[in-house]
Design a protein around this motif. Structure first.
Motif, mmCIF file in Angstrom:
data_model
loop_
_atom_site.group_PDB
_atom_site.id
_atom_site.type_symbol
_atom_site.label_atom_id
_atom_site.label_comp_id
_atom_site.label_asym_id
_atom_site.label_seq_id
_atom_site.Cartn_x
_atom_site.Cartn_y
_atom_site.Cartn_z
ATOM 1 N N LEU A 97 -31.898 -46.223 0.163
ATOM 2 C CA LEU A 97 -32.747 -46.710 -0.801
ATOM 3 C C LEU A 97 -31.839 -46.828 -2.115
ATOM 4 O O LEU A 97 -30.930 -46.326 -2.255
ATOM 5 C CB LEU A 97 -33.790 -45.625 -1.256
ATOM 6 C CG LEU A 97 -34.567 -45.424 -0.132
ATOM 7 C CD1 LEU A 97 -35.672 -44.108 -0.564
ATOM 8 C CD2 LEU A 97 -35.390 -46.657 0.497
ATOM 9 N N ASN A 98 -32.423 -47.687 -2.844
ATOM 10 C CA ASN A 98 -31.767 -48.123 -4.225
ATOM 11 C C ASN A 98 -32.528 -47.888 -5.397
ATOM 12 O O ASN A 98 -33.466 -48.851 -5.351
ATOM 13 C CB ASN A 98 -30.956 -49.406 -4.035
ATOM 14 C CG ASN A 98 -30.037 -49.770 -5.197
ATOM 15 O OD1 ASN A 98 -29.507 -48.902 -5.827
ATOM 16 N ND2 ASN A 98 -29.505 -50.890 -5.278
ATOM 17 N N PRO A 99 -32.436 -47.272 -6.112
ATOM 18 C CA PRO A 99 -31.588 -46.153 -6.259
ATOM 19 C C PRO A 99 -31.672 -45.014 -5.083
ATOM 20 O O PRO A 99 -32.682 -44.493 -4.898
ATOM 21 C CB PRO A 99 -31.445 -45.769 -7.845
ATOM 22 C CG PRO A 99 -32.821 -46.024 -7.940
ATOM 23 C CD PRO A 99 -33.454 -46.998 -7.161
ATOM 24 N N GLN A 100 -30.632 -44.385 -4.915
ATOM 25 C CA GLN A 100 -30.578 -43.237 -4.142
ATOM 26 C C GLN A 100 -31.169 -42.123 -4.923
ATOM 27 O O GLN A 100 -30.875 -41.803 -5.817
ATOM 28 C CB GLN A 100 -29.227 -42.797 -3.509
ATOM 29 C CG GLN A 100 -29.500 -41.940 -2.603
ATOM 30 C CD GLN A 100 -27.843 -41.609 -1.707
ATOM 31 O OE1 GLN A 100 -27.237 -40.746 -2.559
ATOM 32 N NE2 GLN A 100 -27.339 -41.999 -0.933
ATOM 33 N N PRO A 101 -32.152 -41.430 -3.981
ATOM 34 C CA PRO A 101 -32.759 -40.308 -4.719
ATOM 35 C C PRO A 101 -31.871 -38.992 -4.579
ATOM 36 O O PRO A 101 -30.914 -39.138 -3.835
ATOM 37 C CB PRO A 101 -33.981 -40.126 -3.792
ATOM 38 C CG PRO A 101 -33.691 -40.395 -2.446
ATOM 39 C CD PRO A 101 -32.873 -41.819 -2.963
ATOM 40 N N GLU A 102 -32.012 -38.136 -5.622
ATOM 41 C CA GLU A 102 -31.445 -37.096 -5.701
ATOM 42 C C GLU A 102 -32.028 -35.707 -4.914
ATOM 43 O O GLU A 102 -33.282 -35.918 -4.681
ATOM 44 C CB GLU A 102 -31.343 -36.321 -7.081
ATOM 45 C CG GLU A 102 -30.675 -37.268 -8.126
ATOM 46 C CD GLU A 102 -30.786 -36.549 -9.518
ATOM 47 O OE1 GLU A 102 -31.184 -35.530 -9.804
ATOM 48 O OE2 GLU A 102 -30.374 -37.140 -10.513
ATOM 49 N N VAL A 103 -31.282 -34.955 -4.214
ATOM 50 C CA VAL A 103 -31.742 -33.829 -3.272
ATOM 51 C C VAL A 103 -31.691 -32.521 -4.501
ATOM 52 O O VAL A 103 -30.529 -32.104 -4.671
ATOM 53 C CB VAL A 103 -30.926 -33.895 -2.174
ATOM 54 C CG1 VAL A 103 -31.260 -32.624 -1.472
ATOM 55 C CG2 VAL A 103 -30.994 -35.069 -1.251
#
Length: 142
Positions: A97-103
């Protein structure tokens, strides 16, 4: 200072003496570096992990909350993830995904380091770039 340009006999003499001054200088520098770095490398002190961080956690809907229980079970938000491979597959789907989610990793203080380490390896295998650890502030007044 004087300089010996030539000898009276006309023959060049080979000087076989070694100038040890640069060698001594280099050895003293190496000794100082060694004395400074060795105590830092050999320190092994039992420490308590920090109870809080300086960064305020920004919770966004796209962020992923991964929790590790004291038994080593991993939860994606509130859903139990059956095994490590299932976790990697789910993380791969969101890593594109863009933007990549934070974990955001929430590890129980009684959880084994191995369980949290497996979770981090799974994130790395899936290509997750941002991992944050959630901590709680220490108790006030004590």
């Amino acid at each position: 200072m004087g300089m010996n340009v030539g000898s009276s006999s006309g023959e060049d003499e080979v000087v076989s003496a070694i100038n040890t001054t640069p060698l001594v200088d280099v050895m003293l520098v190496l000794l100082i570096i060694f004395l400074i770095t060795v105590p830092v490398v050999t320190q092994s002190v039992a420490v308590n992990l920090p109870k809080e961080t300086n960064v305020i956690r920004v919770t966004k809907p796209e962020n992923i909350e991964l929790s590790v229980t004291k038994d080593g079970d991993v939860y994606w938000n509130t859903v139990l993830v059956p095994d490590n491979e299932a976790l990697v597959e789910r993380l791969k789907k969101v890593s594109v995904l863009n933007p990549q989610p934070e974990v955001h990793v929430r590890g129980d203080d009684k959880a084994r380091y191995e369980s949290v380490g497996r979770l981090m390896v799974a994130c790395q295998r899936a290509g997750i770039l941002k991992i944050r650890f959630v901590t709680e502030p220490p108790a006030r007044g004590g």
